[in-house]
Design an enzyme around this catalytic site. Structure first.
Site, mmCIF file in Angstrom:
data_model
loop_
_atom_site.group_PDB
_atom_site.id
_atom_site.type_symbol
_atom_site.label_atom_id
_atom_site.label_comp_id
_atom_site.label_asym_id
_atom_site.label_seq_id
_atom_site.Cartn_x
_atom_site.Cartn_y
_atom_site.Cartn_z
ATOM 1 N N ASP A 201 73.001 72.547 57.921
ATOM 2 C CA ASP A 201 73.379 73.903 57.546
ATOM 3 C C ASP A 201 74.698 74.301 58.204
ATOM 4 O O ASP A 201 74.933 74.004 59.381
ATOM 5 C CB ASP A 201 72.249 74.853 57.987
ATOM 6 C CG ASP A 201 72.457 76.271 57.528
ATOM 7 O OD1 ASP A 201 72.553 76.487 56.304
ATOM 8 O OD2 ASP A 201 72.507 77.175 58.400
ATOM 9 N N GLU A 264 76.696 70.941 54.769
ATOM 10 C CA GLU A 264 76.986 72.117 53.941
ATOM 11 C C GLU A 264 78.343 72.659 54.356
ATOM 12 O O GLU A 264 78.547 73.050 55.510
ATOM 13 C CB GLU A 264 75.931 73.207 54.132
ATOM 14 C CG GLU A 264 76.210 74.409 53.234
ATOM 15 C CD GLU A 264 75.485 75.674 53.663
ATOM 16 O OE1 GLU A 264 75.259 76.536 52.796
ATOM 17 O OE2 GLU A 264 75.149 75.814 54.855
#
Length: 532
Positions: A201, A264
């Site tokens: 993330d 990401e």
């Protein structure tokens, strides 16, 4: 192509676990629900299941506020349920990829509880603490991605802590070697349990400017924009010293055989590709979100495909994404009719594709009133249209009252058309969007040129995009009509001879000689007799 790794050959499928399948009637999906639907994923033809966060969490940001990196939240099950899921997935040839959230923890994580206890606590430096500005306000102008300042004052100690997202999500200090070592051990914990890789993330957030300089104003900011657009995040994200940190993560991943690291990253192409690492020692797959934000026109798509391909470092493997849990669904962005051509584009470009659950049946955003919002971003900045609940609604499996998702009340509302648009209905219809996805995936598996062959643009005029996928063994032409009007005579290069392998309408197998006609919003894949 025969030596490609599984993450190069395969297709990733993102599951938002709260919305995939509930097995205990509480209206929230769980691990046993994912396990119950593995056979569906095998039938679909995907290779790896990426699961959004399932760790213990107060759920301020629905799992992206982690309170324990080495456990399972009871909402989803327990470690035994996770182990069963991994074992059953592996028995079916499926890989399991976890969401890893290393930028920040929950404010209820024991590390932060200790860090907040006093300025002298051994874990104080595990997070980012700063003295107030001379006027007593925040240390700098960094904003939270979810609205408001990125700094929260702790009255007991008189210092501010930084949080790139919610105040309940304090950022870890990745300059601290103890933090890095602890997070490396988290990766090892899950890989020892059989996890095949991680999607990291907000990986471009991990390092911040060491001098905590103000971010410059954004000249494109307009009143009514989300707060995060007030400033350009040039000092709070994407710092040059993030790359050695990612190389360390990659080194831990490489301790185990054949695992994958995905990052990401919402950055322009020229900065995105830096996350492969100077020596390909970064992320195996820095997520490429260009298709999510691109305008739906042949010249623009051709331009971004060429720009991305040219920017890839030598040996860097490409990847493509049409949707995820943070972006409006593809069917809502470009319209339901165009989802068939979008599917063909995604599954014929060179590289690894990632699908978002429900896109294969054409799920659309489900309207959620502001007062009914669950998403904290929507609650913090109501009325701006930033809520992500609409693209996170439950998967409709059949025409039953709760669409086969739950025996209780779904945590988010089902789509109004779930009795008609569901897996069971489309599984019985070869002409359905689901039928097309299955056919495309099967064709991609049968023709390695579609994932590993070279890419060459043939035409991008008006509404038509035509390109070749080539290898030593075969040559395939892909032609996509992005318009709602027919294209009756598309000229192809001289000597073009071949046979239609697949149409988005599932009803063509004719020979192609020199030109091609496409119906509105139709794409075709043509196996050529020879190179052109």
């Amino acid at each position: 192509m025969s030596q490609a790794r599984w993450w190069q050959r395969g297709i990733f499928y993102q599951v938002y676990p709260r919305s995939f399948q509930d097995t205990n009637g509480d209206g929230i999906g769980d691990l046993d629900g994912i396990r119950a639907r593995l056979d569906y994923l095998v039938t679909l033809g995907v290779d790896a299941v990426w699961i959004s966060p399932i760790f213990p969490s107060p759920m301020a940001d629905f799992g992206y506020d982690v309170a324990d990196y080495c456990g399972i939240d009871p909402i989803f099950g327990d470690l035994e349920a996770f182990d069963r899921l991994v074992a059953d997935a592996h028995a079916r040839g499926l890989k399991i990829v976890l969401d890893f959230v290393p930028n920040h923890t929950s404010d209820q994580h024991p590390w932060f509880v200790e860090s907040r206890a006093s300025r002298h606590n051994p874990r104080r430096d595990w997070y980012i603490w700063r003295d107030p500005a001379p006027d007593g306000g925040p240390p700098n102008n960094w904003m939270s991605n979810f609205g408001g300042p990125g700094w929260t004052l702790d009255p007991a100690s008189g210092q501010y802590y930084y949080h790139a997202f919610l105040r309940e999500q304090p950022d870890l200090n990745w300059r601290n070697p103890a933090v890095r070592a602890a997070m490396h051990d988290v990766l090892r914990f899950w890989m020892a349990r059989g996890v095949d890789g991680f999607r990291v993330d907000v990986i471009w957030h991990l390092m911040k400017d060491a001098d905590f300089r103000d971010n410059p104003p954004n000249p494109e900011y307009e009143p009514g924009d989300p707060d995060i657009r007030r400033f350009i995040q040039s000092h709070s994200t994407d710092q040059p010293d993030v790359h050695p940190i990612i190389a360390e993560l990659r080194g831990v991943i490489d301790e185990y055989e054949d695992r994958v690291l995905i990052g990401e990253i919402y950055l322009p192409i020229d900065r995105l590709v830096a996350y492969y690492g100077a020596n390909l020692d970064g992320a195996h797959l820095p997520f490429n979100f260009q298709l999510i934000h691109a305008s739906w026109s042949a010249p623009r798509l051709a331009e971004l495909i060429a720009e991305y391909d040219a920017a890839l470092p030598e040996g860097g493997w490409p990847n493509w994404v049409l949707g995820n849990h943070d972006q409006p669904r593809i069917a809502s962005r470009i319209g339901c009719r165009r989802t068939r051509v979008a599917a063909m584009l995604l599954l014929t470009l060179r590289g690894t594709p990632t699908m978002y659950y429900g896109d294969e049946i054409g799920m659309e955003n489900v309207p959620i009133a502001t007062e009914d919002a669950h998403d904290p971003w929507e609650k913090n900045e109501p009325g701006l249209g930033v809520g992500r609940d609409p693209e996170r609604t439950p998967m409709p499996w059949d025409a039953s009252p709760a669409a086969g998702f739950t025996t209780g009340r779904p945590w988010l509302p089902l789509a109004a058309d779930s009795a008609r648009r569901n897996v069971a209905a489309q599984m019985e219809d070869p002409a359905s969007l689901l039928g097309l996805y299955r056919a495309l995936i099967a064709l991609r598996r049968a023709h390695p040129v579609l994932h590993a062959g070279t890419y060459r643009k043939i035409a991008a005029l008006g509404d038509v995009l035509v390109f070749l996928r080539e290898s030593e063994q075969e040559c395939v032409l892909v032609a996509l009509n992005l318009a709602e009007t027919a294209q009756d005579d598309i000229p192809l290069p001289p000597g073009t001879l071949g046979r239609v392998l697949l149409s988005t309408a599932r009803d063509r197998e004719e020979r192609v000689e020199g030109h091609l006609a496409l119906r509105p919003d139709e794409g075709v894949i043509v196996a050529l007799d020879a190179r052109i």
